[in-house]
Write an enzyme that holds these catalytic residues in place. Structure first.
Site, PDB file in Angstrom:
ATOM      1  N   LYS A   1     -13.527   2.728 -13.875  1.00  0.00           N
ATOM      2  CA  LYS A   1     -13.949   1.373 -13.501  1.00  0.00           C
ATOM      3  C   LYS A   1     -14.431   0.575 -14.717  1.00  0.00           C
ATOM      4  O   LYS A   1     -14.201  -0.635 -14.780  1.00  0.00           O
ATOM      5  CB  LYS A   1     -15.024   1.437 -12.409  1.00  0.00           C
ATOM      6  CG  LYS A   1     -14.492   1.935 -11.062  1.00  0.00           C
ATOM      7  CD  LYS A   1     -13.375   1.052 -10.526  1.00  0.00           C
ATOM      8  CE  LYS A   1     -12.993   1.388  -9.100  1.00  0.00           C
ATOM      9  NZ  LYS A   1     -11.922   0.530  -8.573  1.00  0.00           N
TER      10      LYS A   1
ATOM     11  N   THR B   1     -16.950   1.713   3.999  1.00  0.00           N
ATOM     12  CA  THR B   1     -15.502   1.858   4.183  1.00  0.00           C
ATOM     13  C   THR B   1     -15.147   3.340   4.126  1.00  0.00           C
ATOM     14  O   THR B   1     -16.011   4.194   3.926  1.00  0.00           O
ATOM     15  CB  THR B   1     -14.704   1.126   3.075  1.00  0.00           C
ATOM     16  OG1 THR B   1     -15.005   1.768   1.839  1.00  0.00           O
ATOM     17  CG2 THR B   1     -15.038  -0.341   3.000  1.00  0.00           C
TER      18      THR B   1
ATOM     19  N   ASP C   1       0.874  -1.176   0.000  1.00  0.00           N
ATOM     20  CA  ASP C   1       0.000   0.000   0.000  1.00  0.00           C
ATOM     21  C   ASP C   1       0.907   1.221   0.000  1.00  0.00           C
ATOM     22  O   ASP C   1       2.100   1.132   0.305  1.00  0.00           O
ATOM     23  CB  ASP C   1      -0.891   0.007   1.265  1.00  0.00           C
ATOM     24  CG  ASP C   1      -2.175   0.814   1.078  1.00  0.00           C
ATOM     25  OD1 ASP C   1      -3.245   0.208   0.936  1.00  0.00           O
ATOM     26  OD2 ASP C   1      -2.098   2.072   1.068  1.00  0.00           O
TER      27      ASP C   1
ATOM     28  N   TYR D   1     -14.575   8.347 -12.270  1.00  0.00           N
ATOM     29  CA  TYR D   1     -14.608   7.048 -11.568  1.00  0.00           C
ATOM     30  C   TYR D   1     -15.349   6.021 -12.412  1.00  0.00           C
ATOM     31  O   TYR D   1     -14.887   4.886 -12.574  1.00  0.00           O
ATOM     32  CB  TYR D   1     -15.269   7.239 -10.204  1.00  0.00           C
ATOM     33  CG  TYR D   1     -15.217   6.029  -9.298  1.00  0.00           C
ATOM     34  CD1 TYR D   1     -14.091   5.756  -8.520  1.00  0.00           C
ATOM     35  CD2 TYR D   1     -16.303   5.155  -9.209  1.00  0.00           C
ATOM     36  CE1 TYR D   1     -14.043   4.651  -7.687  1.00  0.00           C
ATOM     37  CE2 TYR D   1     -16.262   4.048  -8.374  1.00  0.00           C
ATOM     38  CZ  TYR D   1     -15.129   3.803  -7.611  1.00  0.00           C
ATOM     39  OH  TYR D   1     -15.089   2.699  -6.788  1.00  0.00           O
TER      40      TYR D   1
HETATM   41  N1  LIG Z   1     -15.923   1.175  -0.631  1.00  0.00           N
HETATM   42  C1  LIG Z   1     -16.823   1.034  -1.574  1.00  0.00           C
HETATM   43  O1  LIG Z   1     -18.026   1.316  -1.384  1.00  0.00           O
HETATM   44  C2  LIG Z   1     -16.416   0.478  -2.906  1.00  0.00           C
HETATM   45  C3  LIG Z   1     -17.415   0.112  -3.806  1.00  0.00           C
HETATM   46  C4  LIG Z   1     -17.058  -0.381  -5.045  1.00  0.00           C
HETATM   47  C5  LIG Z   1     -15.723  -0.496  -5.383  1.00  0.00           C
HETATM   48  N2  LIG Z   1     -14.771  -0.124  -4.489  1.00  0.00           N
HETATM   49  C6  LIG Z   1     -13.375  -0.241  -4.913  1.00  0.00           C
HETATM   50  O2  LIG Z   1     -12.692  -1.148  -4.065  1.00  0.00           O
HETATM   51  C7  LIG Z   1     -11.303  -0.824  -4.032  1.00  0.00           C
HETATM   52  C8  LIG Z   1     -10.853  -0.768  -2.579  1.00  0.00           C
HETATM   53  O3  LIG Z   1     -11.579   0.236  -1.901  1.00  0.00           O
HETATM   54  P1  LIG Z   1     -11.898   0.168  -0.336  1.00  0.00           P
HETATM   55  O4  LIG Z   1     -13.336   0.381  -0.183  1.00  0.00           O
HETATM   56  O5  LIG Z   1     -11.255  -1.013   0.268  1.00  0.00           O
HETATM   57  O6  LIG Z   1     -11.161   1.532   0.095  1.00  0.00           O
HETATM   58  P2  LIG Z   1     -10.090   1.841   1.237  1.00  0.00           P
HETATM   59  O7  LIG Z   1      -9.856   3.302   1.210  1.00  0.00           O
HETATM   60  O8  LIG Z   1     -10.508   1.204   2.508  1.00  0.00           O
HETATM   61  O9  LIG Z   1      -8.767   1.092   0.692  1.00  0.00           O
HETATM   62  C9  LIG Z   1      -8.089   1.536  -0.453  1.00  0.00           C
HETATM   63  C10 LIG Z   1      -6.594   1.404  -0.223  1.00  0.00           C
HETATM   64  O10 LIG Z   1      -5.914   1.799  -1.417  1.00  0.00           O
HETATM   65  C11 LIG Z   1      -4.743   2.502  -1.031  1.00  0.00           C
HETATM   66  N3  LIG Z   1      -4.245   3.350  -2.107  1.00  0.00           N
HETATM   67  C12 LIG Z   1      -4.796   4.492  -2.595  1.00  0.00           C
HETATM   68  N4  LIG Z   1      -4.011   5.016  -3.560  1.00  0.00           N
HETATM   69  C13 LIG Z   1      -2.932   4.196  -3.672  1.00  0.00           C
HETATM   70  C14 LIG Z   1      -1.759   4.208  -4.477  1.00  0.00           C
HETATM   71  N5  LIG Z   1      -1.538   5.169  -5.375  1.00  0.00           N
HETATM   72  N6  LIG Z   1      -0.859   3.211  -4.308  1.00  0.00           N
HETATM   73  C15 LIG Z   1      -1.075   2.222  -3.411  1.00  0.00           C
HETATM   74  N7  LIG Z   1      -2.152   2.161  -2.611  1.00  0.00           N
HETATM   75  C16 LIG Z   1      -3.072   3.131  -2.749  1.00  0.00           C
HETATM   76  C17 LIG Z   1      -5.175   3.319   0.181  1.00  0.00           C
HETATM   77  O11 LIG Z   1      -4.068   3.746   0.956  1.00  0.00           O
HETATM   78  C18 LIG Z   1      -6.078   2.324   0.919  1.00  0.00           C
HETATM   79  O12 LIG Z   1      -5.366   1.552   1.845  1.00  0.00           O
HETATM   80  C19 LIG Z   1     -11.165   0.503  -4.788  1.00  0.00           C
HETATM   81  O13 LIG Z   1     -10.720   0.246  -6.094  1.00  0.00           O
HETATM   82  C20 LIG Z   1     -12.584   1.041  -4.814  1.00  0.00           C
HETATM   83  O14 LIG Z   1     -12.792   1.885  -5.909  1.00  0.00           O
HETATM   84  C21 LIG Z   1     -15.070   0.351  -3.267  1.00  0.00           C
END
Ligand SMILES: NC(=O)c1ccc[n+]([C@@H]2O[C@H](COP(=O)([O-])OP(=O)(O)OC[C@H]3O[C@@H](n4cnc5c(N)ncnc54)[C@H](O)[C@@H]3O)[C@@H](O)[C@H]2O)c1
Length: 254
Positions: A161, A192, A38, A157
């Site tokens: 995606k 989250t 990360d 976004y």
């Molecule tokens: N949370 C939601 O509702 C949701 C819904 C659909 C899709 N997603 C997708 O799921 C994935 C994970 O999201 P999450 O909900 O676990 O969010 P989160 O914020 O809990 O985790 C995301 C992680 O990515 C890391 N990150 C960000 N930029 C980075 C970079 N440049 N290099 C390395 N690490 C980096 C952050 O530090 C964080 O630890 C994302 O792609 C998000 O778009 C999330």
């Protein structure tokens, strides 16, 4: 499923929090050795600690996945630590500015495409050769329901995606003959930090609106997404490649 991944090596990007952390913990609980990565070192070390405390194997290597060279160094570090890489989850993400397409700032567009789409490309171009050298394996990219349908005021976004899902299919058809499966998971909305960052607070009107979009009548959890991702990474999904699995409480079925 406990212990079914003994002898396998996992690599999770975006593993300091949320879905990525849940995938990493789930892989380790099933016996895999896991590289935790990360941009957030503190959160990454927390993930490692929780795996070690449970008797699993994990190490941390910091990586900004928007930098192609750092993505290559991360794969080298994984091979150095564990000698192979078989299962990769790319789960990085960050919040996005809310604005209509015609009002969306170009610099914010670049930022979102860089974080969510360029990064998955940089990750996979480094990961695929290492998986082939390790004898084959699988990648799962965490996309979103917004890679399947649109949502207002999130043009970058939504585009990023949709791009991740297209890129997943492209890599899947190219590398299936060489033993690499590539799939995506399309999560519905979860509780989250991304949601909080987008200004959606518990009990708010917007939270109720977002919740209603899910036939299940609730938001998801990172653990529910991780279960699907881990299945796609396991031999149970041996004939599944190029697929996008919605794990969305019925969001895309409504
Ligand atoms: N949370 C939601 O509702 C949701 C819904 C659909 C899709 N997603 C997708 O799921 C994935 C994970 O999201 P999450 O909900 O676990 O969010 P989160 O914020 O809990 O985790 C995301 C992680 O990515 C890391 N990150 C960000 N930029 C980075 C970079 N440049 N290099 C390395 N690490 C980096 C952050 O530090 C964080 O630890 C994302 O792609 C998000 O778009 C999330």
């Amino acid at each position: 499923m406990e212990g079914t991944l003994h002898g396998r090596v996992g690599l999770v990007t975006g593993a300091a929090a949320g879905i990525g952390r849940s995938i990493a913990v789930g892989l380790a609980r099933r016996g895999a050795h896991v590289m935790i990565s990360d941009i957030d070192a503190e959160g990454g070390h927390d993930t490692v600690r929780s795996i070690l405390d449970a008797g699993g194997h994990a190490v941390f290597h910091a990586c900004d996945t928007t930098d192609p060279t750092e993505c290559e160094t991360l794969v080298d570090a994984t091979l150095g630590a564990f000698g192979a890489v078989h299962m990769v989850a790319n789960s990085l993400g960050a919040g996005s500015h809310a604005a209509l397409t015609a009002d969306f700032p170009p610099e914010e567009w670049r930022e979102v495409i860089s974080t969510h789409l360029d990064a998955v490309f940089y990750c996979m171009r480094a990961q695929i050769p290492a998986i082939i050298r390790s004898g084959g394996g699988a990648i799962v990219n965490i996309a979103s329901v917004l890679g399947l349908v649109a949502w207002p005021q999130a043009p970058a976004y939504v585009a990023a995606k949709h791009g991740v899902i297209g890129l997943t299919k492209a890599a899947a058809v190219e590398y299936a003959p060489r033993g690499v499966r590539v799939n995506a998971v399309a999560p519905g909305i979860l509780e989250t930090s991304l949601l909080t960052e987008a200004g959606v607070t518990a009990g708010s009107e917007i939270q109720a609106f977002v919740t209603e979009k899910h036939a299940a009548g609730r938001l998801g959890t990172p653990e529910e997404i991780a279960e699907a991702a881990i299945w796609l990474l396991s031999d149970g999904a041996s004939f599944t490649t190029g697929a996008t699995l919605p794990v969305d409480g019925g969001f895309t079925a409504l």
